[in-house]
Write a protein that holds these residues in place. Structure first.
Motif, short mmCIF file in Angstrom:
data_model
loop_
_atom_site.label_atom_id
_atom_site.label_comp_id
_atom_site.label_asym_id
_atom_site.label_seq_id
_atom_site.Cartn_x
_atom_site.Cartn_y
_atom_site.Cartn_z
N THR A 5 11.38 92.64 94.49
CA THR A 5 10.06 93.03 94.07
C THR A 5 10.02 93.48 92.48
O THR A 5 9.23 93.11 91.78
N ARG A 6 11.19 94.10 92.11
CA ARG A 6 11.38 94.65 90.90
C ARG A 6 11.64 93.20 89.82
O ARG A 6 10.96 93.44 88.54
N VAL A 7 12.05 92.48 90.28
CA VAL A 7 12.31 91.22 89.38
C VAL A 7 10.79 90.50 89.26
O VAL A 7 10.41 90.28 87.89
N ARG A 8 10.18 90.55 90.23
CA ARG A 8 8.62 90.06 89.99
C ARG A 8 7.83 91.14 89.10
O ARG A 8 6.90 90.78 88.33
N LEU A 9 8.14 92.30 89.21
CA LEU A 9 7.28 93.25 88.33
C LEU A 9 7.85 92.87 86.81
O LEU A 9 6.85 92.87 85.87
N ARG A 10 9.08 92.78 86.81
CA ARG A 10 9.67 92.54 85.39
C ARG A 10 9.28 91.18 84.52
O ARG A 10 8.70 91.33 83.40
N THR A 11 9.05 90.13 85.67
CA THR A 11 8.78 88.78 84.97
C THR A 11 7.47 88.49 85.00
O THR A 11 6.90 87.42 84.53
N GLU A 12 6.68 89.06 86.14
CA GLU A 12 5.25 88.42 86.14
C GLU A 12 4.22 89.82 85.87
O GLU A 12 3.37 89.48 84.84
N VAL A 13 4.31 90.77 86.46
CA VAL A 13 3.22 91.92 86.25
C VAL A 13 3.34 92.49 85.05
O VAL A 13 2.36 92.57 84.32
N LEU A 14 4.37 92.88 84.51
CA LEU A 14 4.60 93.69 82.97
C LEU A 14 4.00 92.78 81.97
O LEU A 14 3.44 93.29 81.18
N PRO A 15 4.56 91.42 81.95
CA PRO A 15 3.94 90.67 80.86
C PRO A 15 2.52 90.44 80.99
O PRO A 15 1.91 90.39 80.10
N LEU A 16 2.16 90.37 82.21
CA LEU A 16 0.36 90.28 82.12
C LEU A 16 -0.17 91.45 81.76
O LEU A 16 -0.92 91.46 80.95
N LEU A 17 0.56 92.65 82.11
CA LEU A 17 -0.08 93.83 81.64
C LEU A 17 -0.02 93.99 80.04
O LEU A 17 -1.05 94.38 79.48
N GLU A 18 1.03 93.75 79.48
CA GLU A 18 1.09 93.59 78.16
C GLU A 18 0.00 92.58 77.27
O GLU A 18 -0.49 93.07 76.34
N ASP A 19 -0.28 91.50 78.14
CA ASP A 19 -1.21 90.60 77.52
C ASP A 19 -2.40 91.13 77.72
O ASP A 19 -3.36 91.21 76.80
N VAL A 20 -2.90 91.66 78.89
CA VAL A 20 -4.16 92.08 79.11
C VAL A 20 -4.54 93.36 78.20
O VAL A 20 -5.70 93.56 77.76
#
Length: 332
Positions: free
Chosen positions: A191-206
């Motif tokens: 889960t933490r890897v997906r947060l790091r590689t998918e969720v946080l980059p998306l948040l930064e973009d949005v």
């Protein structure tokens, strides 16, 4: 130890020096948990520049082929950086909660056993803090779960919570160090890897950038708020107890947030191993919405006996599940 005065090196040295001045003034020796990755490698070098005595503790989880060689290389690097000692700690990973949780438990157990009386510095960065806050938000367990990691939760020290992960990589490059790239850090099954590689980059973009920094800042603010609430809960607990039973009338007069914290502190004092938000909400109903309902099971007692929080004669108390069942049979 003399290091080049680059921006990354100065940032990490300042972070370690500031942490030491606040939490361990005059401390002569520290241990550093060294995995060989960029964060812990940079922390080890910065700590060696700021402390006279640094001992490296390298945990070998044994989860990958060649992990022993990775650990041995990390230990060699620690000596090259000037550490007084570098110990490899082999562990066996297993138990409930999945591999992430089991590995964490094994790691902290080994570090605790090896540290002696020294604090252990951990290479958690601002990015790790942001991921921790997001995990807490997903669990929905309240302010305590999203306050993130503390800079010092004895014996664990985290000097790099205001340092970005990219800065630790720059630090290693500036010193010519080659960090170990753990393949688990890119595995989407965690889960933490997906947060790091998918969720946080998306948040930064949005959000147009700054999401990780904002999450980490929120964690710091919540830790300050929680400290005040915990003090108020201790005061309420003193009036409702002290002892093995709590006065429900006194508890009911407290604000819900303070009341639940007081109950949580009481349960931890009674050696209840794990107190969840669901436990606290149901126990709170025993205090303020009493309808004669049964007790709330809260976990294990000695030798595997289950413990239950019950309301008896206007007071909360802990009882063994077998005693509660017996009393029901006798009164039925």
């Amino acid at each position: 130890m003399r290091l080049p005065e680059t921006a990354a090196v100065l940032a990490l040295r300042h972070a370690v020096r500031q942490w030491a001045g606040r939490y361990r003034p005059g401390g002569a020796a520290v241990a550093v948990a060294l995995s060989g990755g960029a964060d812990s490698l940079a922390l080890t070098a910065a700590a060696r520049a700021e402390y006279a005595v640094v001992h490296a503790l390298v945990v070998d989880h044994g989860l990958q082929d060649g992990s022993d060689r990775v650990a041995a290389t990390a230990a060699e690097t620690a000596y090259a950086l000037g550490c007084c000692s570098a110990r490899v700690l082999p562990v066996r990973v297993g138990g409930p909660g999945g591999m992430e949780a089991a590995a964490r438990t094994a790691r902290y157990t080994a570090l605790e056993a090896a540290r002696g009386d020294m604090p252990v510095l951990l290479g958690h960065t601002l990015d790790d803090q942001a991921e921790t806050v997001l995990l807490g938000l997903g669990r929905g367990s309240g302010a305590r779960s999203i306050q993130g990691m503390a800079p010092y939760d004895e014996p664990w020290g985290r000097p790099l919570l205001e340092i970005r992960r990219g800065t630790t990589r720059e630090f290693c490059a500036d010193l010519g160090l080659t960090p170990y790239e753990d393949p688990h850090n890119l595995s989407p099954e965690f889960t933490r890897v997906r947060l790091r590689t998918e969720v946080l980059p998306l948040l930064e973009d949005v959000l147009g950038g700054g999401a990780a920094l904002a999450l980490a800042r929120t964690a710091g603010q919540l830790r300050e708020d929680n400290a005040v609430l915990d003090e108020l809960a201790v005061e309420l607990l003193g009036r409702a107890g002290p002892g093995a039973a709590l006065d429900c009338a006194v508890l009911a007069a407290g604000a819900p947030a303070i009341r639940r914290r007081a109950v949580r502190a009481w349960l931890l004092d009674q050696r209840v191993p794990a107190v969840t938000g669901a436990h606290l909400r149901r126990i709170d109903e025993l205090v303020v919405a009493w309808r004669g309902q049964g007790g709330v099971a809260v976990g294990g007692g000695e030798r595997g006996t289950r413990l239950v929080v019950v309301r008896e004669h206007g007071r909360l108390a802990l009882a063994r599940a077998d005693r509660v069942s017996r009393n029901r049979r006798e009164t039925s």
